[in-house]
Structures are given as structure tokens and as C-alpha cells.
Scaffold this motif. Structure first.
Motif, short mmCIF file in Angstrom:
data_model
loop_
_atom_site.label_atom_id
_atom_site.label_comp_id
_atom_site.label_asym_id
_atom_site.label_seq_id
_atom_site.Cartn_x
_atom_site.Cartn_y
_atom_site.Cartn_z
N TYR A 1 -6.58 9.41 1.77
CA TYR A 1 -7.37 8.54 2.64
C TYR A 1 -8.51 9.31 3.30
O TYR A 1 -8.53 10.55 3.32
CB TYR A 1 -6.44 7.93 3.71
N GLN B 1 -3.69 10.84 5.64
CA GLN B 1 -2.84 9.84 5.02
C GLN B 1 -2.95 9.92 3.49
O GLN B 1 -4.04 10.10 2.94
CB GLN B 1 -3.22 8.44 5.49
N TYR C 1 3.43 5.40 1.41
CA TYR C 1 2.43 5.91 2.34
C TYR C 1 2.99 7.15 3.04
O TYR C 1 4.13 7.13 3.53
CB TYR C 1 2.08 4.85 3.39
N GLN D 1 5.68 4.53 5.15
CA GLN D 1 5.96 3.18 4.66
C GLN D 1 6.17 3.24 3.16
O GLN D 1 5.59 4.09 2.47
CB GLN D 1 4.78 2.25 5.00
N ASN E 1 -10.48 0.69 1.83
CA ASN E 1 -9.78 -0.50 2.31
C ASN E 1 -8.90 -1.14 1.25
O ASN E 1 -8.10 -2.02 1.54
CB ASN E 1 -10.78 -1.54 2.84
N PHE F 1 -5.20 -1.68 2.01
CA PHE F 1 -4.62 -0.41 2.46
C PHE F 1 -3.86 -0.61 3.77
O PHE F 1 -2.74 -0.15 3.92
CB PHE F 1 -5.71 0.65 2.65
N ASP F 2 -4.48 -1.30 4.71
CA ASP F 2 -3.82 -1.58 5.99
C ASP F 2 -2.78 -2.68 5.80
O ASP F 2 -3.10 -3.81 5.44
CB ASP F 2 -4.84 -2.02 7.05
N GLY F 3 -1.54 -2.32 5.99
CA GLY F 3 -0.46 -3.29 5.86
C GLY F 3 0.13 -3.40 4.48
O GLY F 3 1.15 -4.07 4.30
#
Length: 306
Positions: free
Chosen positions: A201, A206, A218, A228, A246, A262-264
Motif C-alpha cells: 500500500y 500495509q 491484509y 483482516q 483504492n 481496498f478499504d473494507g
């Protein structure tokens, strides 16, 4: 010649090349860092091709019949540096396809991973036996040799500062290296099965990974346990982060390309078309398109913008 399509004129039987492709599984692909209008692929048929992304024509082609199988490749300026199962690195001219030089005895058992630095001055290679080596591209001399993995290195990512790197291996480990000190500074261990592909990332902390344990994982380099993990339907053999960081793309043995936020880690799209395991995925530098290749010998170009 295999994988060529011609159009014949009935009156005199003269042929015109319509299109061409690899005639065996495609093992890897790469984009230049500064261009979204071309990309390169390598295949088990021993060929290296540079493609025009506007009309899907072949701009140049290199060939090596006696080098085994090309397993990895990356652009270095206008050249293509490739790693092969015979343990050699071969450099091709990206414009003509001519082989420029060969570096022998890079890794015993074969070169399994390769990455050129951001400043284009050196490259990292990984081998079948788990060793990681740094090479000066201009002099073609080995700069350092690091041994921590005990199985084949499957993937390499270099940090923006060109001073650190990540390597993933079939030994279940993702290692972070300080290239100047030539030592490991962090270690992440997958619960089971080898690591097939990783992505770093933008914050350089990350990490995402996929592997034989059938999960999109993750990580945070400051922690040893996963942050995660998302279960997948099948083993994923390839993953990629978009250049805007993203989006995440994954693909593998179920032959389905999946796109995630990427988020969630929310799945947002699936792409079907491959009839064999997906071996590599890359986003174009402008993130408008994504390319996937597979054991079916196919190259798929996906539009990911509206």
C-alpha cells in the motif's frame, strides 16, 4: 507458426497477418512505470511480446528457444529484463525484441521472481531455493545475497525509497528487507500454504497477500498477525493494487477475476473469461485498464473506468 491468424486473398493466396498471440500459458506481464499505452508478456513458448494497448498489436517480439521457460519480467528504461527456469537473466530491447545480454548462474534451480528498482539502477531476483539477490543493472554484478527463505521466492515488491523490499515465498513467509544493511527487518507468516502474490500500500506499511490458504489477507508490517482476512472460493495465484491504491484485484485457479475496494475489502465486480488459472494481474499506470493473463494462453484487457 502457432497462434497466428492470417487473412488470405483468394485471387493470389497472399496472406496478411490479422493477429497473433502466445501459443502456450502466459506466465507474467508488466507495464512500464510511465506509460499506459503498452505492456509486455512472457510465455512458456519462450517468447516475450510488447503489446500496443490501443489496437492490441505486437510492437516487438523476442524469442529464446533454449532457455527453458520465462517466469518473470520487468521494464528497465526501454529494455525488458526477464528471468528464466535455466537460472539466467536475459535482457531484450523493448523496441526491436533483440536479445541484448545474458546473465548466467543468477539462481540455481531457476529465477522465480524479479523486480527492477524505481531508479532503474538495480534489480532484485528470487530463486527456486529461496535466496534473494541484488544486481547492478549497468555492471551486471551481484551487489548482495540474502538467505532467509527456505522455499521458492514467488514475488518481490520494492519500496518507494529503493532501500527496502518485500519478498513472498512458498515457505509461507513474507519478509521485509533493509537492502542497505542486507538484513531482514520484519517477518509475516501465513497460517498455512505458500504465498503466491503480494501488494504494498501507499503508506509502505500495509500489505495484501494471496496464497494457498485461499484468503485475501491484509497485513501491517508493525504487527505479526493479520489485520483482516477474507475467504476466497479457490486458491488465488495473483493479486494487484491499483496505482491509486483504492482497488484490489485477485485471480486464481477458479479462473475468475475479482475486484475489491481496498478499504473494507468489499467485492465490487467479477470478470469471467479465462479458461485456465490466472497467473498475473496488473493495472495500467493510469488505472483506466487492467490486464490479466493465464495458463489458457489468453490475455484479457479489462476497462475499469466509467
Amino acid at each position: 507458426n502457432f497462434a497466428y491468424m492470417y487473412r488470405l486473398r483468394i485471387s493470389d493466396l497472399k496472406s496478411v497477418l490479422v493477429c497473433e498471440n502466445h501459443s502456450a500459458p502466459v506466465t507474467a506481464l508488466t507495464f512500464p512505470t510511465d506509460s499506459s499505452d503498452r505492456f509486455a508478456t512472457c510465455s512458456q513458448d519462450g517468447s516475450i511480446r510488447v503489446w500496443d494497448l490501443s489496437d492490441y498489436s505486437v510492437l516487438s517480439k523476442g524469442l529464446c528457444r533454449d532457455g527453458g521457460i520465462p517466469t518473470c519480467l520487468d521494464f528497465a528504461m526501454e529494455c525488458l529484463i526477464t528471468g528464466w527456469t535455466d537460472g539466467k537473466i536475459r535482457c531484450f530491447d523493448g523496441e526491436t525484441g533483440e536479445m541484448l545480454w545474458t546473465l548466467a548462474d543468477v539462481h540455481k534451480g531457476g529465477v522465480t521472481a524479479l523486480k527492477v528498482s524505481n531508479n532503474q539502477r538495480f534489480m532484485l531476483t528470487g530463486g527456486e531455493n529461496g535466496d534473494v539477490r541484488v544486481w547492478d543493472i549497468k555492471t551486471r554484478e551481484m551487489v548482495s545475497h540474502m538467505v532467509e527463505h527456505n522455499a521458492a521466492v514467488t514475488c518481490i515488491t520494492i519500496f518507494d525509497d529503493d532501500a527496502h523490499a518485500l519478498t513472498g515465498s512458498k515457505d509461507r513467509n513474507i519478509l521485509c528487507w533493509d537492502l542497505r544493511m542486507e538484513k531482514r527487518v520484519a517477518s509475516l507468516r501465513q497460517r498455512m500454504g505458500g504465498v503466491n502474490s503480494i501488494g504494498l500500500y501507499v503508506d509502505q506499511m500495509q500489505v495484501i497477500s494471496v496464497g494457498q490458504e485461499r484468503r485475501l489477507t491484509y497485513w501491517d508490517l508493525r504487527e505479526t498477525e493479520p489485520v483482516q482476512a477474507i475467504s476466497l472460493n479457490a486458491e488465488a495465484t495473483a493479486c494487484a493494487l491499483s496505482n491509486s491504491f483504492n482497488l484490489v484485484a485477485t485471480g486464481g485457479k477458479d479462473q475468475v477475476l475479482r475486484l475489491w475496494l481496498f478499504d473494507g475489502a468489499q467485492g465490487i465486480a467479477e470478470g469471467m473469461g479465462h479458461s485456465g488459472c490466472i497467473t498475473c494481474i496488473r493495472f495500467s499506470p493510469d488505472d483506466r485498464q487492467m490486464v490479466s493473463v493465464g495458463e489458457d494462453g489468453c490475455i484479457f484487457v479489462w476497462n475499469i473506468y466509467s
